[in-house]
Design an enzyme around this catalytic site. Structure first.
Site, PDB file in Angstrom:
ATOM      1  N   HIS A  20       0.837  -1.194   0.000  1.00 57.04           N
ATOM      2  CA  HIS A  20       0.000   0.000   0.000  1.00 57.04           C
ATOM      3  C   HIS A  20       0.874   1.247   0.000  1.00 57.04           C
ATOM      4  O   HIS A  20       1.780   1.372   0.808  1.00 57.04           O
ATOM      5  CB  HIS A  20      -0.923  -0.023   1.221  1.00 57.04           C
ATOM      6  CG  HIS A  20      -1.909   1.079   1.249  1.00 57.04           C
ATOM      7  ND1 HIS A  20      -2.283   1.699   2.405  1.00 57.04           N
ATOM      8  CD2 HIS A  20      -2.617   1.696   0.249  1.00 57.04           C
ATOM      9  CE1 HIS A  20      -3.174   2.638   2.139  1.00 57.04           C
ATOM     10  NE2 HIS A  20      -3.384   2.642   0.830  1.00 57.04           N
ATOM     11  N   ASP A  28       8.075   7.905 -20.613  1.00 59.10           N
ATOM     12  CA  ASP A  28       8.416   7.925 -22.030  1.00 59.10           C
ATOM     13  C   ASP A  28       9.876   7.492 -22.198  1.00 59.10           C
ATOM     14  O   ASP A  28      10.578   7.219 -21.214  1.00 59.10           O
ATOM     15  CB  ASP A  28       8.134   9.306 -22.638  1.00 59.10           C
ATOM     16  CG  ASP A  28       8.935  10.434 -21.997  1.00 59.10           C
ATOM     17  OD1 ASP A  28      10.029  10.197 -21.432  1.00 59.10           O
ATOM     18  OD2 ASP A  28       8.473  11.593 -22.061  1.00 59.10           O
ATOM     19  N   HIS A 106       7.471  19.462 -13.852  1.00 54.03           N
ATOM     20  CA  HIS A 106       8.232  18.344 -14.421  1.00 54.03           C
ATOM     21  C   HIS A 106       9.505  18.087 -13.612  1.00 54.03           C
ATOM     22  O   HIS A 106       9.893  16.936 -13.399  1.00 54.03           O
ATOM     23  CB  HIS A 106       8.560  18.617 -15.888  1.00 54.03           C
ATOM     24  CG  HIS A 106       9.238  17.480 -16.572  1.00 54.03           C
ATOM     25  ND1 HIS A 106       8.658  16.240 -16.710  1.00 54.03           N
ATOM     26  CD2 HIS A 106      10.465  17.380 -17.147  1.00 54.03           C
ATOM     27  CE1 HIS A 106       9.488  15.430 -17.351  1.00 54.03           C
ATOM     28  NE2 HIS A 106      10.592  16.091 -17.623  1.00 54.03           N
ATOM     29  N   TYR A 128       6.469  14.587 -22.070  1.00 51.75           N
ATOM     30  CA  TYR A 128       5.829  14.549 -20.746  1.00 51.75           C
ATOM     31  C   TYR A 128       4.849  13.400 -20.553  1.00 51.75           C
ATOM     32  O   TYR A 128       4.034  13.425 -19.631  1.00 51.75           O
ATOM     33  CB  TYR A 128       5.150  15.883 -20.415  1.00 51.75           C
ATOM     34  CG  TYR A 128       6.091  17.050 -20.507  1.00 51.75           C
ATOM     35  CD1 TYR A 128       7.031  17.287 -19.510  1.00 51.75           C
ATOM     36  CD2 TYR A 128       6.045  17.918 -21.593  1.00 51.75           C
ATOM     37  CE1 TYR A 128       7.911  18.355 -19.598  1.00 51.75           C
ATOM     38  CE2 TYR A 128       6.922  18.988 -21.684  1.00 51.75           C
ATOM     39  CZ  TYR A 128       7.854  19.205 -20.689  1.00 51.75           C
ATOM     40  OH  TYR A 128       8.719  20.256 -20.779  1.00 51.75           O
ATOM     41  N   ALA A 129       4.911  12.379 -21.402  1.00 51.49           N
ATOM     42  CA  ALA A 129       4.037  11.212 -21.248  1.00 51.49           C
ATOM     43  C   ALA A 129       4.606  10.324 -20.147  1.00 51.49           C
ATOM     44  O   ALA A 129       5.235   9.291 -20.404  1.00 51.49           O
ATOM     45  CB  ALA A 129       3.900  10.458 -22.565  1.00 51.49           C
ATOM     46  N   ASN A 130       4.412  10.769 -18.918  1.00 49.80           N
ATOM     47  CA  ASN A 130       4.934  10.098 -17.732  1.00 49.80           C
ATOM     48  C   ASN A 130       3.873  10.132 -16.646  1.00 49.80           C
ATOM     49  O   ASN A 130       3.123  11.108 -16.538  1.00 49.80           O
ATOM     50  CB  ASN A 130       6.187  10.817 -17.207  1.00 49.80           C
ATOM     51  CG  ASN A 130       7.232  11.035 -18.272  1.00 49.80           C
ATOM     52  OD1 ASN A 130       7.784  10.091 -18.813  1.00 49.80           O
ATOM     53  ND2 ASN A 130       7.526  12.287 -18.573  1.00 49.80           N
TER      54      ASN A 130
END
Length: 139
Positions: A20, A28, A106, A128-130
């Site tokens: 948990h 990316d 970022h 920024y595809a994170n």
């Protein structure tokens, strides 16, 4: 043989060993990965696998309660951001639980990845595809 959809041994083991609030980053192809983090490198060629494909596979096995994204993601890559939000909302519906969304810069996101149990690198080349997923509980 494993019966569920996720057949990648490293990803399957990772999900099975999460506790948990443990955090996992899906990133990316260009995000720096801290040396201390477990690196699960799925990237084959640019675009393979995609960020969204990887998120879908992970969410098929992992219960989440929180999501962290860079503020820049929704501004610079709105289509990918919106597609991710759609998957998160579907996860809320399926689990019946609210998932907390948090946005940070970022730079702060990159620092936060140091707390991830693992960082999963995709072949995605969209800026920024994170995302960082915080593990929830199924009960």
């Amino acid at each position: 043989m494993k019966k569920s959809a996720l057949i990648n041994a490293e990803l399957s083991y990772l999900v099975a060993t999460l506790g948990h609030t443990d955090e996992v980053t899906v990133c990316d192809a260009g995000l720096p990965i801290p040396d201390a983090s477990q690196r699960i490198d799925l990237a084959l060629i640019p675009g393979v696998p995609t960020f969204i494909q990887t998120v879908k596979a992970l969410l098929g096995e992992m219960q989440i309660e929180g999501v962290v994204m860079a503020e820049e993601f929704k501004q610079v890559s709105p289509e990918h951001h919106d597609e991710l939000l759609t998957l998160i909302r579907a996860e809320e519906q399926q689990s019946g639980k609210t998932i907390q969304l948090t946005y940070v810069s970022h730079e702060a996101f990159k620092v936060r990845t140091q707390n991830s149990k693992a960082v999963i690198r995709t072949g995605e080349c969209t800026p920024y595809a994170n995302v960082i997923f915080q593990a929830g509980v199924v009960f």
